[in-house]
Design a protein around this motif. Structure first.
Motif, short mmCIF file in Angstrom:
data_model
loop_
_atom_site.label_atom_id
_atom_site.label_comp_id
_atom_site.label_asym_id
_atom_site.label_seq_id
_atom_site.Cartn_x
_atom_site.Cartn_y
_atom_site.Cartn_z
N UNK A 98 13.73 -8.70 9.57
CA UNK A 98 13.11 -8.70 8.23
C UNK A 98 14.18 -8.58 7.15
N UNK A 99 15.07 -7.60 7.31
CA UNK A 99 16.11 -7.35 6.30
C UNK A 99 17.10 -8.51 6.22
N UNK A 100 17.48 -9.06 7.39
CA UNK A 100 18.44 -10.16 7.39
C UNK A 100 17.86 -11.43 6.80
N UNK A 101 16.61 -11.71 7.13
CA UNK A 101 15.98 -12.94 6.65
C UNK A 101 15.83 -12.94 5.14
N UNK A 102 15.60 -11.77 4.56
CA UNK A 102 15.48 -11.66 3.11
C UNK A 102 16.78 -12.05 2.42
N UNK A 103 17.91 -11.77 3.09
CA UNK A 103 19.21 -12.11 2.50
C UNK A 103 19.79 -13.40 3.05
N UNK A 104 19.05 -14.13 3.87
CA UNK A 104 19.49 -15.41 4.44
C UNK A 104 20.79 -15.26 5.21
N UNK A 105 20.96 -14.14 5.97
CA UNK A 105 22.20 -13.90 6.71
C UNK A 105 22.01 -13.99 8.22
N UNK A 106 20.83 -14.39 8.68
CA UNK A 106 20.57 -14.40 10.12
C UNK A 106 21.51 -15.36 10.86
N UNK A 107 21.65 -16.59 10.33
CA UNK A 107 22.48 -17.59 10.99
C UNK A 107 23.93 -17.19 11.14
N UNK A 108 24.61 -16.81 10.04
CA UNK A 108 26.02 -16.39 10.15
C UNK A 108 26.21 -15.19 11.06
N UNK A 109 25.30 -14.21 10.99
CA UNK A 109 25.43 -13.02 11.84
C UNK A 109 25.30 -13.39 13.32
N UNK A 110 24.31 -14.22 13.64
CA UNK A 110 24.13 -14.63 15.04
C UNK A 110 25.33 -15.41 15.53
N UNK A 111 25.87 -16.30 14.68
CA UNK A 111 27.03 -17.09 15.08
C UNK A 111 28.26 -16.24 15.36
N UNK A 112 28.54 -15.30 14.48
CA UNK A 112 29.69 -14.40 14.68
C UNK A 112 29.52 -13.57 15.95
N UNK A 113 28.30 -13.05 16.16
CA UNK A 113 28.07 -12.19 17.32
C UNK A 113 28.27 -12.96 18.63
#
Length: 431
Positions: free
Chosen positions: A75-90
């Motif tokens: 929920x928190x990540x999607x609000x800031x549109x950071x899901x894709x970059x975070x998943x890629x880095x991880x």
């Protein structure tokens, strides 16, 4: 006394009691009647029951904790549109550390050569590995057809996919989504409190698990394959304290010593349970409360790491492959070792949901380079204790990647990470 100290004392007491019982059993100093009572009512009775209840209680918390925490984080990540970059880095960091782990293992095994001069007859006959699933089936099975069934079966990859999708949808639903998100945030607090209640009984569970393990195995089994055992153990320690420290310092600038000190409760848990999944509640709480990683990052990186980050297993595979090649006198060459690195790195993700994943992955690697699978039965003799160590290494890797990703996303409390008052942090976190 802090919980960490009590767990360490319980761990040492369990090892001492287990080794003592094993010695009494093998030497028959007390007679067969008394040793029979010890084996039946203590080792196979009380210790076994307490240990299994403790593991079951830990596993009870895994699915609700992962689901609810990941929904909140998504929920928190999607609000800031950071899901894709975070998943890629991880994913990139997890695959990088696994590739480095198996490369280090192969180099150590080629230098020490633990398989030279070892008897090729495995105890107990040939090992029959489970058939590894096709890659296409693995990719399809990541996506759940029934989320309730995925949770009932504890299929972590499917739970992660469902939770991410649900969290994303909640963040896009406006006011109804806010009400649902508030419910999940409250539920997350309740589940964390349940974890805290369970941690009160942790020292007793740790004592029972280790007492039973060492009562059954003793310490003499280590000497049967001492060279192989030491190469795997030393490589695990080098990777944990060397590679992880270098990675953390270079990519985040933080002090690795702080991380290792604060990860001790989770490492002890991982060592005693030999299960990354069962340690998720403790790892997640430690990463958030002690290391200062925001829940929206930790809720994604920790469950995913417990599922696909298998650096310790990759080290075992690298050493075991070289060990068996040397033992059977088979030269697999540079191309063969490069194949081992690639296969093990990809298999760490591809076989994440398969029971007995470590041995399945090892069988896949050996098949790729044409080595006989019978040798797996030989290394299984010392695998239990090594499994405990490599699980501790795996969850340390989860924490390192979580901290690095959180730092890059601006979701790390550096003040919490650098706080040297471990006891007060531990009491707040309850691991």
């Amino acid at each position: 006394m802090g919980l960490t100290a009590r767990i360490l004392i319980a761990m040492l007491a369990g090892i001492v009691v287990g080794v003592l019982f094993n010695f009494l059993n093998s030497s028959q100093l007390l007679g067969s009647g008394i040793t029979g009572v010890i084996n039946s009512y203590l080792t196979g009775g009380l210790f076994d029951v307490i240990g299994r209840i403790f593991i079951a209680s830990l596993k009870l918390m895994v699915v609700p904790l992962v689901l609810v925490s990941l929904v909140c984080g998504a929920c928190a990540l999607s609000e800031g549109h950071r899901m894709g970059p975070l998943a890629g880095k991880t994913l990139l960091l997890y695959m990088l550390t696994t590739a480095v782990a198996i490369t280090l293992a192969l180099c150590m095994a080629l230098i020490v050569q633990p398989g030279v001069g070892v008897d090729v007859a495995p105890p107990g006959g040939a090992f029959q590995p489970k058939e590894s699933p096709p890659l296409s089936d693995v990719l399809v099975n990541i996506f759940p057809t029934n989320p309730v069934a995925a949770m009932a079966q504890g299929n972590m990859l499917q739970i992660i996919v469902f939770a991410l999708l649900m969290g994303y949808a909640i963040s896009r639903c406006g006011e109804p989504g806010q009400r649902v998100a508030s419910f999940f945030n409250d539920l997350n607090e309740v589940i964390l409190r349940m974890v805290g209640v369970l941690m009160v009984f942790a020292p007793y569970g740790v004592f029972a698990l280790l007492a039973k393990t060492f009562a059954e195995l003793g310490v003499e089994f280590i000497w049967e394959l001492g060279k192989y055992f030491l190469v795997v153990l030393i490589t695990l320690l080098l990777h944990a304290f060397g590679v992880y420290s270098l990675l953390l310092k270079c990519l985040s600038g933080l002090n690795p010593v702080q991380l290792f000190k604060k990860m001790r409760p989770a490492q002890v848990f991982a060592f005693s349970t030999a299960s990354s999944a069962a340690t998720i509640p403790v790892t997640l709480s430690t990463v958030e409360k002690r290391l200062g990683v925001d829940n929206k990052v930790a809720a994604f990186t920790v469950p995913l790491g417990a599922t696909i980050n298998m650096d310790g297993t990759a080290i075992m595979q690298g050493v075991a492959t070289a060990f068996m090649a040397q033992m059977y006198g088979i030269e697999i060459g540079l191309a063969g070792y490069l194949t081992v690195i690639l296969t093990a790195t990809l298999a760490s993700i591809g076989t994440a949901g398969v029971p007995g994943v470590g041995l399945v992955m090892l069988a896949m690697v050996l098949q790729q380079v044409g080595l006989p699978l019978e040798g797996i039965a030989l290394v299984m003799g010392v695998d239990r204790l090594l499994d405990m160590v490599r699980t501790a290494v795996n969850i340390t890797g989860d924490a390192v990647v979580s901290v690095i990703v959180a730092k890059s996303e601006g979701a790390l409390s550096v003040e919490t990470f650098n706080n040297r008052n471990y006891d007060s942090v531990a009491n707040a976190a309850t691991p």
